[in-house]
Design a protein around this motif. Sequence first.
Motif, PDB file in Angstrom:
ATOM      1  N   MET A 160      12.556  56.156 -81.805  1.00 28.71           N
ATOM      2  CA  MET A 160      13.436  54.982 -81.509  1.00 28.71           C
ATOM      3  C   MET A 160      12.560  53.675 -81.940  1.00 28.71           C
ATOM      4  O   MET A 160      13.606  52.976 -82.548  1.00 28.71           O
ATOM      5  CB  MET A 160      13.678  54.492 -80.372  1.00 28.71           C
ATOM      6  N   SER A 161      11.796  53.562 -82.274  1.00 29.14           N
ATOM      7  CA  SER A 161      11.471  51.729 -82.664  1.00 29.14           C
ATOM      8  C   SER A 161      11.574  51.564 -84.010  1.00 29.14           C
ATOM      9  O   SER A 161      12.134  50.496 -84.661  1.00 29.14           O
ATOM     10  CB  SER A 161       9.790  51.493 -81.997  1.00 29.14           C
ATOM     11  N   ARG A 162      11.387  53.510 -84.351  1.00 28.80           N
ATOM     12  CA  ARG A 162      11.395  52.891 -86.084  1.00 28.80           C
ATOM     13  C   ARG A 162      12.944  52.919 -86.837  1.00 28.80           C
ATOM     14  O   ARG A 162      12.926  52.547 -86.736  1.00 28.80           O
ATOM     15  CB  ARG A 162      10.899  54.358 -86.147  1.00 28.80           C
ATOM     16  N   VAL A 163      13.577  53.124 -86.136  1.00 34.21           N
ATOM     17  CA  VAL A 163      15.244  53.522 -86.276  1.00 34.21           C
ATOM     18  C   VAL A 163      15.559  52.068 -86.072  1.00 34.21           C
ATOM     19  O   VAL A 163      16.361  51.401 -86.152  1.00 34.21           O
ATOM     20  CB  VAL A 163      16.171  54.706 -84.980  1.00 34.21           C
ATOM     21  N   ALA A 164      15.351  51.461 -84.813  1.00 36.22           N
ATOM     22  CA  ALA A 164      15.388  50.714 -84.872  1.00 36.22           C
ATOM     23  C   ALA A 164      14.304  49.637 -85.552  1.00 36.22           C
ATOM     24  O   ALA A 164      14.925  47.492 -86.037  1.00 36.22           O
ATOM     25  CB  ALA A 164      14.966  49.685 -83.571  1.00 36.22           C
ATOM     26  N   TYR A 165      13.807  49.073 -86.403  1.00 35.67           N
ATOM     27  CA  TYR A 165      12.770  48.520 -87.349  1.00 35.67           C
ATOM     28  C   TYR A 165      11.719  47.799 -86.389  1.00 35.67           C
ATOM     29  O   TYR A 165      12.216  45.964 -87.028  1.00 35.67           O
ATOM     30  CB  TYR A 165      13.860  48.106 -88.648  1.00 35.67           C
ATOM     31  N   LEU A 166      11.450  47.786 -85.431  1.00 36.24           N
ATOM     32  CA  LEU A 166      11.158  47.006 -84.658  1.00 36.24           C
ATOM     33  C   LEU A 166       9.547  47.378 -84.424  1.00 36.24           C
ATOM     34  O   LEU A 166       9.089  48.359 -84.152  1.00 36.24           O
ATOM     35  CB  LEU A 166      11.706  46.162 -83.567  1.00 36.24           C
ATOM     36  N   SER A 167       8.425  46.875 -83.564  1.00 36.41           N
ATOM     37  CA  SER A 167       7.204  47.087 -83.017  1.00 36.41           C
ATOM     38  C   SER A 167       7.899  47.964 -81.575  1.00 36.41           C
ATOM     39  O   SER A 167       8.785  47.801 -81.479  1.00 36.41           O
ATOM     40  CB  SER A 167       6.263  46.815 -82.237  1.00 36.41           C
ATOM     41  N   ALA A 168       6.784  49.262 -81.755  1.00 39.49           N
ATOM     42  CA  ALA A 168       7.179  49.955 -80.584  1.00 39.49           C
ATOM     43  C   ALA A 168       7.412  49.167 -79.150  1.00 39.49           C
ATOM     44  O   ALA A 168       8.438  48.765 -77.678  1.00 39.49           O
ATOM     45  CB  ALA A 168       6.154  50.841 -79.932  1.00 39.49           C
ATOM     46  N   PHE A 169       6.276  48.356 -78.815  1.00 37.28           N
ATOM     47  CA  PHE A 169       6.713  47.141 -77.813  1.00 37.28           C
ATOM     48  C   PHE A 169       7.305  46.034 -77.399  1.00 37.28           C
ATOM     49  O   PHE A 169       7.803  45.687 -76.869  1.00 37.28           O
ATOM     50  CB  PHE A 169       4.771  46.438 -77.713  1.00 37.28           C
ATOM     51  N   HIS A 170       7.356  45.625 -78.777  1.00 32.84           N
ATOM     52  CA  HIS A 170       9.619  44.696 -78.866  1.00 32.84           C
ATOM     53  C   HIS A 170      10.534  45.797 -78.512  1.00 32.84           C
ATOM     54  O   HIS A 170      10.883  45.128 -78.294  1.00 32.84           O
ATOM     55  CB  HIS A 170       8.984  44.391 -80.468  1.00 32.84           C
ATOM     56  N   PHE A 171      10.173  46.483 -79.307  1.00 32.79           N
ATOM     57  CA  PHE A 171      11.743  47.050 -79.081  1.00 32.79           C
ATOM     58  C   PHE A 171      12.124  47.268 -77.681  1.00 32.79           C
ATOM     59  O   PHE A 171      12.721  47.260 -77.306  1.00 32.79           O
ATOM     60  CB  PHE A 171      11.746  48.659 -80.189  1.00 32.79           C
ATOM     61  N   ASN A 172      10.759  48.369 -76.754  1.00 33.81           N
ATOM     62  CA  ASN A 172      10.952  48.377 -75.206  1.00 33.81           C
ATOM     63  C   ASN A 172      11.953  47.265 -74.731  1.00 33.81           C
ATOM     64  O   ASN A 172      12.089  47.591 -74.123  1.00 33.81           O
ATOM     65  CB  ASN A 172       9.433  48.776 -75.375  1.00 33.81           C
ATOM     66  N   ARG A 173      11.095  45.817 -74.813  1.00 34.54           N
ATOM     67  CA  ARG A 173      11.791  44.958 -74.574  1.00 34.54           C
ATOM     68  C   ARG A 173      12.917  44.190 -74.926  1.00 34.54           C
ATOM     69  O   ARG A 173      13.370  44.352 -74.209  1.00 34.54           O
ATOM     70  CB  ARG A 173      10.621  43.725 -74.770  1.00 34.54           C
ATOM     71  N   VAL A 174      13.320  44.919 -76.039  1.00 35.18           N
ATOM     72  CA  VAL A 174      14.591  44.487 -76.777  1.00 35.18           C
ATOM     73  C   VAL A 174      15.888  45.449 -76.338  1.00 35.18           C
ATOM     74  O   VAL A 174      16.621  44.702 -75.093  1.00 35.18           O
ATOM     75  CB  VAL A 174      14.202  44.244 -77.857  1.00 35.18           C
ATOM     76  N   PHE A 175      15.350  46.109 -76.307  1.00 39.55           N
ATOM     77  CA  PHE A 175      16.214  47.432 -75.477  1.00 39.55           C
ATOM     78  C   PHE A 175      16.742  47.131 -73.980  1.00 39.55           C
ATOM     79  O   PHE A 175      17.632  47.175 -73.187  1.00 39.55           O
ATOM     80  CB  PHE A 175      15.840  48.854 -75.155  1.00 39.55           C
ATOM     81  N   HIS A 176      15.471  47.238 -72.966  1.00 40.73           N
ATOM     82  CA  HIS A 176      15.828  46.821 -71.937  1.00 40.73           C
ATOM     83  C   HIS A 176      16.951  45.263 -71.553  1.00 40.73           C
ATOM     84  O   HIS A 176      17.059  45.168 -70.739  1.00 40.73           O
ATOM     85  CB  HIS A 176      14.163  46.554 -71.112  1.00 40.73           C
ATOM     86  N   GLN A 177      16.364  44.452 -72.450  1.00 38.45           N
ATOM     87  CA  GLN A 177      17.026  43.172 -72.175  1.00 38.45           C
ATOM     88  C   GLN A 177      18.706  43.472 -72.310  1.00 38.45           C
ATOM     89  O   GLN A 177      19.447  43.077 -71.723  1.00 38.45           O
ATOM     90  CB  GLN A 177      15.887  41.759 -73.247  1.00 38.45           C
ATOM     91  N   ILE A 178      18.914  43.834 -73.343  1.00 43.47           N
ATOM     92  CA  ILE A 178      19.727  43.914 -73.931  1.00 43.47           C
ATOM     93  C   ILE A 178      20.876  45.402 -72.782  1.00 43.47           C
ATOM     94  O   ILE A 178      22.218  45.179 -72.974  1.00 43.47           O
ATOM     95  CB  ILE A 178      20.032  45.025 -75.523  1.00 43.47           C
ATOM     96  N   THR A 179      20.574  46.097 -72.455  1.00 41.36           N
ATOM     97  CA  THR A 179      20.568  47.283 -72.058  1.00 41.36           C
ATOM     98  C   THR A 179      20.543  47.496 -70.129  1.00 41.36           C
ATOM     99  O   THR A 179      21.267  48.156 -68.964  1.00 41.36           O
ATOM    100  CB  THR A 179      20.547  48.430 -72.498  1.00 41.36           C
ATOM    101  N   GLY A 180      19.785  46.856 -69.582  1.00 43.22           N
ATOM    102  CA  GLY A 180      19.865  46.524 -68.465  1.00 43.22           C
ATOM    103  C   GLY A 180      18.496  47.727 -68.208  1.00 43.22           C
ATOM    104  O   GLY A 180      18.374  47.191 -66.452  1.00 43.22           O
ATOM    105  N   LEU A 181      18.125  48.702 -69.481  1.00 45.87           N
ATOM    106  CA  LEU A 181      17.641  49.899 -68.717  1.00 45.87           C
ATOM    107  C   LEU A 181      16.388  49.889 -69.872  1.00 45.87           C
ATOM    108  O   LEU A 181      16.262  49.859 -70.584  1.00 45.87           O
ATOM    109  CB  LEU A 181      18.100  51.378 -68.971  1.00 45.87           C
ATOM    110  N   PRO A 182      15.380  50.443 -69.171  1.00 45.85           N
ATOM    111  CA  PRO A 182      14.184  50.932 -70.348  1.00 45.85           C
ATOM    112  C   PRO A 182      14.307  51.814 -71.539  1.00 45.85           C
ATOM    113  O   PRO A 182      15.088  52.681 -70.758  1.00 45.85           O
ATOM    114  CB  PRO A 182      13.446  51.219 -69.711  1.00 45.85           C
TER     115      PRO A 182
END
Length: 284
Positions: free
Chosen positions: A55-77
């Motif tokens: 998922m982080s590769r599709v997002a073009y973000l590091s795995a750690f950063h993507f996990n935090r960003v995804f949670h912030q936007i959707t409300g879920l991990p």
Amino acid sequence: MRQTEALRSELIEEFDGGSSLACREETVASHRRAVERVITDARERLCEPISLHDMSRVAYLSAFHFNRVFHQITGLPPAKFISAMRLDEAKRLLLNTNRSITDICFEVGYNSLSTFTRRFNQRVGLGPREFRYLAERITPASVESLCAHYTELTERALPHASVEGFVDSPKPACGPIFVGLFLAHIPQSRPVGGALLTSPGAFRIGSVPDGTYYLLAAALPRPADTLGYLLPDSANLSVGAWNGPVIVRQGKALGPFNISLRPMTLTDPPLLISLPFLLADTLK
């Protein structure tokens, strides 16, 4: 001279502040686009294992950063959101195809029928077989009757309410509006308490145990057939949530909790609960 320097300083601060705000807004928009790319990609390959790295590769973000960003936007991990997508697709396959439950289990990415059945039961509120049979037992007329009965019952039998608030909608709702208190930031499983409205307005949720909950609302369009209640079209759904947890202490939460409905977006978690089942189960 001093006035000129002071004015120049104010202009620089104002410019920097505006530039910083624009930068933050662009960052949020960029993150949202990244999360939407991931959700769209995952939806096309739910039968495959999808790792955080994928998922982080599709997002073009590091795995750690993507996990935090995804949670912030959707409300879920990310993992919980993908799991909800798998179960939502399973609901569609159960009602729109004649495939066996075992085939559907593998089609949505589960390797174990027992795990799939347990998760479906926990998060939808009944097992896959019962969910499929539900479509044969209810009609739009029976759901309308349940809604009317539920509304009358709750209006009469709520001497004490733990949670109170108001649901606002920019456009008139043509179907029922369900407000529920859930243990997680996603409309899944059986809520600890709920209210049903026939139009936007005040709601009261009866006595619930002390705890920390999430308040979510969904306005369903009035469908032409039973499947519309069991599989509401996300394009016609309006949803809303209280921004933050609802804490019930000594039987009461400090409110009111006002919710504004808006059109459902790609980054909203799927609606896993089944309104007709919830109504029938509550009335029992």
